[in-house]
Design an enzyme around this catalytic site. Sequence first.
Site, PDB file in Angstrom:
ATOM      1  N   ARG A 133       0.813  -1.221   0.000  1.00  0.00           N
ATOM      2  CA  ARG A 133       0.000   0.000   0.000  1.00  0.00           C
ATOM      3  C   ARG A 133       0.846   1.270   0.000  1.00  0.00           C
ATOM      4  O   ARG A 133       0.400   2.339   0.446  1.00  0.00           O
ATOM      5  CB  ARG A 133      -0.972   0.015   1.172  1.00  0.00           C
ATOM      6  CG  ARG A 133      -1.978  -1.105   1.100  1.00  0.00           C
ATOM      7  CD  ARG A 133      -2.980  -1.039   2.222  1.00  0.00           C
ATOM      8  NE  ARG A 133      -3.935  -2.138   2.119  1.00  0.00           N
ATOM      9  CZ  ARG A 133      -4.837  -2.417   3.051  1.00  0.00           C
ATOM     10  NH1 ARG A 133      -4.907  -1.666   4.149  1.00  0.00           N
ATOM     11  NH2 ARG A 133      -5.658  -3.427   2.897  1.00  0.00           N
ATOM     12  N   LYS A 155       3.897  11.467 -11.246  1.00  0.00           N
ATOM     13  CA  LYS A 155       3.072  10.628 -12.120  1.00  0.00           C
ATOM     14  C   LYS A 155       3.752   9.277 -12.299  1.00  0.00           C
ATOM     15  O   LYS A 155       4.931   9.213 -12.664  1.00  0.00           O
ATOM     16  CB  LYS A 155       2.896  11.277 -13.499  1.00  0.00           C
ATOM     17  CG  LYS A 155       1.850  12.355 -13.578  1.00  0.00           C
ATOM     18  CD  LYS A 155       1.659  12.742 -15.048  1.00  0.00           C
ATOM     19  CE  LYS A 155       0.660  13.839 -15.229  1.00  0.00           C
ATOM     20  NZ  LYS A 155       0.469  14.185 -16.647  1.00  0.00           N
ATOM     21  N   GLU A 197      11.787  18.819 -24.057  1.00  0.00           N
ATOM     22  CA  GLU A 197      11.034  19.182 -22.855  1.00  0.00           C
ATOM     23  C   GLU A 197      11.601  20.444 -22.214  1.00  0.00           C
ATOM     24  O   GLU A 197      10.863  21.246 -21.637  1.00  0.00           O
ATOM     25  CB  GLU A 197      11.053  18.019 -21.861  1.00  0.00           C
ATOM     26  CG  GLU A 197      10.305  16.784 -22.332  1.00  0.00           C
ATOM     27  CD  GLU A 197       8.786  16.983 -22.393  1.00  0.00           C
ATOM     28  OE1 GLU A 197       8.284  17.914 -21.725  1.00  0.00           O
ATOM     29  OE2 GLU A 197       8.119  16.217 -23.100  1.00  0.00           O
ATOM     30  N   LYS A 259       8.376  23.227 -13.674  1.00  0.00           N
ATOM     31  CA  LYS A 259       7.414  22.138 -13.530  1.00  0.00           C
ATOM     32  C   LYS A 259       7.056  21.943 -12.051  1.00  0.00           C
ATOM     33  O   LYS A 259       5.893  21.685 -11.711  1.00  0.00           O
ATOM     34  CB  LYS A 259       7.955  20.847 -14.130  1.00  0.00           C
ATOM     35  CG  LYS A 259       6.924  19.718 -14.066  1.00  0.00           C
ATOM     36  CD  LYS A 259       7.273  18.516 -14.892  1.00  0.00           C
ATOM     37  CE  LYS A 259       6.153  17.486 -14.828  1.00  0.00           C
ATOM     38  NZ  LYS A 259       6.437  16.276 -15.605  1.00  0.00           N
ATOM     39  N   GLU A 269      -3.364  17.680 -11.745  1.00  0.00           N
ATOM     40  CA  GLU A 269      -3.627  18.022 -13.152  1.00  0.00           C
ATOM     41  C   GLU A 269      -5.093  18.392 -13.391  1.00  0.00           C
ATOM     42  O   GLU A 269      -5.775  17.823 -14.233  1.00  0.00           O
ATOM     43  CB  GLU A 269      -3.228  16.859 -14.064  1.00  0.00           C
ATOM     44  CG  GLU A 269      -2.994  17.279 -15.511  1.00  0.00           C
ATOM     45  CD  GLU A 269      -2.354  16.196 -16.350  1.00  0.00           C
ATOM     46  OE1 GLU A 269      -2.074  16.482 -17.525  1.00  0.00           O
ATOM     47  OE2 GLU A 269      -2.119  15.087 -15.851  1.00  0.00           O
ATOM     48  N   ARG A 273      -1.547  22.501 -14.406  1.00  0.00           N
ATOM     49  CA  ARG A 273      -0.548  21.502 -14.774  1.00  0.00           C
ATOM     50  C   ARG A 273      -0.670  21.100 -16.246  1.00  0.00           C
ATOM     51  O   ARG A 273       0.256  20.571 -16.836  1.00  0.00           O
ATOM     52  CB  ARG A 273      -0.665  20.278 -13.865  1.00  0.00           C
ATOM     53  CG  ARG A 273       0.486  19.295 -14.065  1.00  0.00           C
ATOM     54  CD  ARG A 273       0.584  18.273 -12.968  1.00  0.00           C
ATOM     55  NE  ARG A 273       1.659  17.324 -13.215  1.00  0.00           N
ATOM     56  CZ  ARG A 273       2.019  16.353 -12.388  1.00  0.00           C
ATOM     57  NH1 ARG A 273       1.393  16.210 -11.229  1.00  0.00           N
ATOM     58  NH2 ARG A 273       2.997  15.529 -12.680  1.00  0.00           N
ATOM     59  N   ASN A 277       1.777  20.356 -21.019  1.00  0.00           N
ATOM     60  CA  ASN A 277       1.439  19.549 -22.187  1.00  0.00           C
ATOM     61  C   ASN A 277       1.545  20.338 -23.488  1.00  0.00           C
ATOM     62  O   ASN A 277       1.056  19.881 -24.526  1.00  0.00           O
ATOM     63  CB  ASN A 277       0.027  18.970 -22.051  1.00  0.00           C
ATOM     64  CG  ASN A 277      -0.039  17.873 -21.006  1.00  0.00           C
ATOM     65  OD1 ASN A 277       0.870  17.054 -20.904  1.00  0.00           O
ATOM     66  ND2 ASN A 277      -1.092  17.889 -20.194  1.00  0.00           N
ATOM     67  N   HIS A 280       2.134  18.554 -26.705  1.00  0.00           N
ATOM     68  CA  HIS A 280       1.825  17.144 -26.484  1.00  0.00           C
ATOM     69  C   HIS A 280       0.505  16.699 -27.116  1.00  0.00           C
ATOM     70  O   HIS A 280       0.345  15.523 -27.445  1.00  0.00           O
ATOM     71  CB  HIS A 280       1.796  16.834 -24.988  1.00  0.00           C
ATOM     72  CG  HIS A 280       3.154  16.764 -24.373  1.00  0.00           C
ATOM     73  ND1 HIS A 280       4.026  17.839 -24.366  1.00  0.00           N
ATOM     74  CD2 HIS A 280       3.805  15.751 -23.740  1.00  0.00           C
ATOM     75  CE1 HIS A 280       5.145  17.486 -23.742  1.00  0.00           C
ATOM     76  NE2 HIS A 280       5.047  16.222 -23.372  1.00  0.00           N
ATOM     77  N   HIS A 284       1.672  13.797 -29.046  1.00  0.00           N
ATOM     78  CA  HIS A 284       1.302  12.440 -28.631  1.00  0.00           C
ATOM     79  C   HIS A 284       0.608  11.691 -29.763  1.00  0.00           C
ATOM     80  O   HIS A 284       0.810  10.481 -29.944  1.00  0.00           O
ATOM     81  CB  HIS A 284       0.383  12.494 -27.417  1.00  0.00           C
ATOM     82  CG  HIS A 284       1.136  12.515 -26.114  1.00  0.00           C
ATOM     83  ND1 HIS A 284       0.555  12.883 -24.923  1.00  0.00           N
ATOM     84  CD2 HIS A 284       2.423  12.211 -25.818  1.00  0.00           C
ATOM     85  CE1 HIS A 284       1.458  12.819 -23.941  1.00  0.00           C
ATOM     86  NE2 HIS A 284       2.602  12.410 -24.476  1.00  0.00           N
TER      87      HIS A 284
END
Length: 1645
Positions: A133, A155, A197, A259, A269, A273, A277, A280, A284
Amino acid sequence: MVVTPTTIDKVSILGKDSIHCGFHLIPYIVETVLSTLQSSTYVLITDTNLSTIYLDAFEQAFTAAIKDLPGPTPPRWLSRTIPPGEQSKSREVKAQLEDFLLANRCTRDTVVLALGGGVVGDLVGFVSANFMRGVRYCQIPTTLLAMVDSAVGGKTAIDTPMGKNLIGAFYQPEYVFIDASFLESLPRREFVNGMAEVVKTAAIWDETEFAKLESGQAEIHSAVLGPETRKTHAGRTIETRSPAQSLLLSVIRASIATKSHIVTIDEKETGLRNLVNFGHTIGHAIEAVVTPDVLHGECVAVGMVLEAEVARSLGVLGNAAVGRIARCLKAHGLPTSLSDPVFQKSPKARGLRVDALLDFMKIDKKNSGAVKKVVLLSRIGKTYEEKATGVEDDVIARVLSPAVTVFPGPPSNLKFELATPGSKSISNRALVLAALGDGVCKLGNLLHSDDTQVMMSALEEMKGADFTWEDNGETLVVKGGGGKLLPPKNDKELYLGNAGTASRFLTTVCALVTPQNGQTRTIITGNGRMKERPIGPLVDALLSNGTGIEYVERKGSLPLSIAATATGFKGGKIQLAASVSSQYVSSILLCAPYATEEVLLELTGDVVISQPYIDLTISMMGAFGIKVERLVDAASGKQLNTYRIPQGKYRNPSTYNIESDASSATYPLALAAITGTTCTIHNIGSSSLQGDARFAKDVLEPMGCTVVQTETETTVTGPPVGQLRALGFIDMEPMTDAFLTAAAVAAVARLPADRSRLQDAEQPRNSTRIGGIANQRVKECNRIDAMRTQLLKFGVLTNELEDGIEVLGISPAELKHGASVHCFDDHRVAMAFSVLASVPGGPGAIIEEKRCVEKTWPSWWDDLARKIGISIEGTELPEVPVASSSKPVIHRHSTDASILVLGMRGAGKTHIGKVGGAALGWPILDADSMFQDVTGVTAKVFVEEHGWPKFRVVETQILKDILTTKNKGCIVSLGGGVVETPENRELLREYGNGGGPIVHIIRDIDEIIAYLNSEPTRPSLGEDLRTIYNRRLPWFHELSNFEFTNILSGKPKVLPHGLPKGWFGPPPVQATKGAEDEVARFFKFMTGADTNHLRLPVSPSVDTISTHSLSLDLPSYTVPHPALEAYDEVIAGVDAVEVRVDLLSADGKPVTKANVPKVPFVAVQIASIRQRSTLPVIFTLRTVSQGGMFPDDQVDAAFELLELGVKSGCEYIDVQSTWNSSKIEALVASKQNSRIIAFHREFSDRFTWDSDKAVKLYDTLARFGDIVKILAPAKDVLDSLEMMRFREKIASTGGKPLVTVSTGAEGRLSRILTPVLGPVTHPLLPTTSAPGPLTFAEIQTALHLMGKTPKKKFYLFGTPIQHSKSPLLHNTAFGILGLPHRYGLLESATITDELKAAIRDPAFGGASVTIPHKLEIMPHLDEISLHATIIGAVNTIIPFEKDGVTKLRGDNTDYLGLKELILNNLSSDNELDDSSTCLVLGAGGTCRAAVYALHATGFKTIYLFNRTRANADKIAKSFPAEYNIIPLTSLDSFPAEPPAAIISTIPADGTATEFIPNETAGVVIPKSILTRSLGGVVIDSAYKPKRTPLIDLTERVPGWKAVPGIMMLIEQGIGQCQLWTSRLPPKSIISQTVLTSYENDQLKQ
């Protein structure tokens, strides 16, 4: 515990200073973790790649530190490695790690360390979040991408088959340790990947940091890519840290800090946040298509540029910011568009279609429906909103689409105002002036475009200036270098794309460069079109002035190699031809102050082109402190075309504001004219420096527009739609670039022109004639031709003028629908046609290649839609290329379509056409002869009487007649100037696109000039031949679908073969007709009559012989080499020759680094190797990534070479799967009769032939290849057996021919077993193209030992045969080929039982038959060939399989031997035609073979002489009438032409001559048989004695070749061997062996 001194920069996130940055942190990490994160167990997880580099260091540091810890129970240290790569980020690997932790009894106090890139960090973070946990963990990122992105923010996730990162958690690490020294072990591409980035974060948050990235690229990269610091630990403390390391850490820390700040405010997010992106949303989607071929950062980099363009299209971001982002990314080595080679070489790139990308964006959880969430910038360092903004799909589609549809107006804004971008001409001049000047200059309104970027990059590479930006990119700060320039580092070529201005200006700038560190030259180059654009006059002027310049490829164009000297540019008096481009003049003017002598520049020629641009240059030089004096004639006061430029240095003004581009201003002004609206352009008026500022007054006002022009502003109001007037005539020489806009407006100017403006009474009233624009033929494309071909798509008729164009206006309603404008990658073509497409009442149009406008107006489409109000939408072009006049798709054509032959006068069109015609049996038509038939006079007389224009009119009429009435079954040699008129070019385009073969004969220009200087019958062209050649060459290339490089000398070419001592007569092996053989092959290939393709088995079980290819790995085929001297030995047995183009080198030295051979050089190499044999050629271009030497990023150059392979008639073109899919599709669409070998080399040891991946790979390759070729590494010998099973699997599905090789020494068995084009080498070749090579002979020996090739018995039947050379001949061949067979004698006077048993023995391989069995053997055979039937004798028996039963066929190779000897020894001066004759002496058995051979060679008349005339008559009657055999009673004279070929079939003792009398001889041969003035060939079939009377006689007559009978034995024997084995035997060794034995026998007698 020992504390290691370490300087740490800490970054706070979520209220904790948990991000620690520095260099060489392993000791610090250990100390920090052990002292602050107490635990019973520490577990480090990394991948197998990193474990070999860093695991030992961590283990040693942890183990040593743990020993120093107090307490009775020290903590445990564990480590675990996982496979590298995205595939490890899975449920399976997650479970394995959890099981590992459980198996090692890890508890909830465990601390986990994630050492690696994003995959390791995401996976280990997710394991830590779930295990027990949640256990504590630390991120230790080793890639730049992970350091600044995935390791920061908590993340964590794994992938599933449904998508990436779909299962995960937000779980913050205890620490993130940023050790920048880890980046030293990173491949350059991975480091650059992470920079995306870094750039992204600065772009959204901090302009100051962005400026650091713009200016600090070299220093940032040097900190990582420079000398290693792992051993010295330099940088661990601030005292040992270099400035480069400090800068690198600074930009990393700033990116992380940004960041961290965002995450602290919005950890989960929910809003802010999302800003990280940026790039992206689109990035992506791109990544989803091309992963893993293209890296995440590379996809995001393109995504950033595209999303910045989305912001620009919505009006929230300026063009300067878009340009800065693109330039910054490009400076760091990142791609900025989907046309970048990193995308183009991926087979998956074909999936990058707009609809597919939008679909992928839908999957993103942030998006919904037709609205996508995109982070929009408002400037550098600031976003439009503090969250992602919803953007409609059609906006994104417009940015992504390669083309745009422009809908007809009127525009929504009936009055619109614009300021166009800065002038390209002024921007480029200002950059050169400020760079050469002293001091700092701030340039305002600089054009942000590809052209200016190219100029800045080149000046920076030469250390000529420093550039920085201010005012959010609106101001460029230039720190001038004062004229001091150095060669680019590491001999880097300056690539200028299609930037013509930059290429001309920099040519002279490079003359100022001084040497450094042994580098003494600067090379400037460009794209394919740039290499066609002329630069000769400028080079000639500089060469005459002492500058050392060399053409690297074609004379007259880039690339150029320019010498760097200590003295620099000489100066003094310089003469320059200025009738082609004013940029030549400006180039010298700009650099002249820095010459060692004061420059006096004299412009020569009748007309100086574009004088306003010269005046512009002089005016700007004055603004920078150098006053140029234009000399005046003292007597008349008239200005001369001579300029005096004083020596000095430019003094940079503190600021210089660049005037808006007047050429660009013509488009919105014309749009107002064509739509009946009003446009005002600021910063362009009557005081403008640019000639194009006159466009509104001189062009639009006479067409019916209202024009108001002040000094700084121009306003145009158009008349009602459809009410524009034609212009009549206008000289646009002062504003040549604006002619395209004028032509577009003239297309719908249908009202009659004012009569005062008409050029002559014959000019139509709706005509607009534009003159003074000849220089536009040599711009980004031939703009006159481009406007004509594209206007025709709208139904607008045009004519080409000597220096311009005529446009016949029509009403907007008459414009044709469906036009798709091909822009030739020319910005002005695109923008001009967008104006025409906007006309109200018209049909609109598709504008292809929409991005070409970025050269001068990057935001044109945005401004057209938003500021002007014309409706546009993004348009996806069809996947299959559409034919265009730029480079038409070459369709497969019918086999009887006439062949049109193009080329310069003197290129060899007529001679080559005759040889090709003879091969096809087609008539030859010569356009010159047809011209004389039509006009009654020669071309020379006609031109002298009527001039060239009228000649061209008649020439067009003749061409039309040819295409109408002679379009089947003919070879037509066209005049060299047929391409000069647009109408002819369009006729030829239509013929080629419709399926007609057009071949361009290419010959070296120096050879052409030498030939024409000796040819007085042709009319004078009235122009320098080189100028004509350079003008026509692009047309020849465009219009032809085949190209034949002519290196024929017209005379026999003899190859030395080490002849036996004392040998007389011709060499035993010759290449006399090698070139003609290639012409014959080429013409048969073009028509498809014989494509020379091999029969390739799909499976070894198919009853087809296996085939082998030899890779000819030499750097040159024209430089002497042992393998070329013994070429037929090298190719013995093989079925095809592979030409490794990437290994070819113009200097003839082996290629040792990435290599781009030039097209003309490769064409000559192909032509050279073709003259040596007619074996099929495999044209192969292997890139570095696939094991070759061609650079992967040179995509355009690669496909230019592959196109050469197709046009050169290569039977097979090897195409890698790594190339861009659309490029592959275009090549496949234009392959004609060539077959595509789809190639892929797998390097991974994990690849197995029994995997699904192998089948998928085959399927991918089979989609575009006619043949599939796969190479994969062999781990052991069993891999070769798996490979064979894979072959059978494919064969069972009816697959395509498959070449498979298991590479390496362990894969040798695969080379033996593969039945299709198995690769072989030869000992004479210096290198091999792949490891584990075998020779052809080694493979045959292995196949025999494996039982695949059983030993066969071969015989000679007849008597007497004891002294025959046949056993020696054939056993020599078998030995060299590695075949186990034996050839022996079976002598008998009759057909015995032993002989009958021999031919039916299962081991029987074949037999030679001589007297007395040539007739008697026939009843014992199953089939008799047509050849043997007509000849009436069998000399060869060949076994073959039919319906599972072995059968025997009788054939005759005597005729093959004779035919080969005739062709090899008849000089190329003796072209066969209907009047050519030959002679046969004797009427015995061999006589019939001689007659048959001569007829097969092409002789239409055969004389036959025998001492008994009745026997000759009998022979003549036994042959068909078309043989035209004429028996002779005497040899003293002939009824027609004397013979060119003579074959004697009479025994030697039956002949005599005046020089060797013999009273018992039945035939006395007179010298009169050898009276043909061009000589010929004589073959005496008797080979004892060595000098027969006929041979002796022949050698006494100049021009005649004497061929003794032993050569006939050799040639027919070689023919037999090839029929038996289906292998090409080594003729030279066989000949030398037999001839040596023969000579020894003669000496014994």
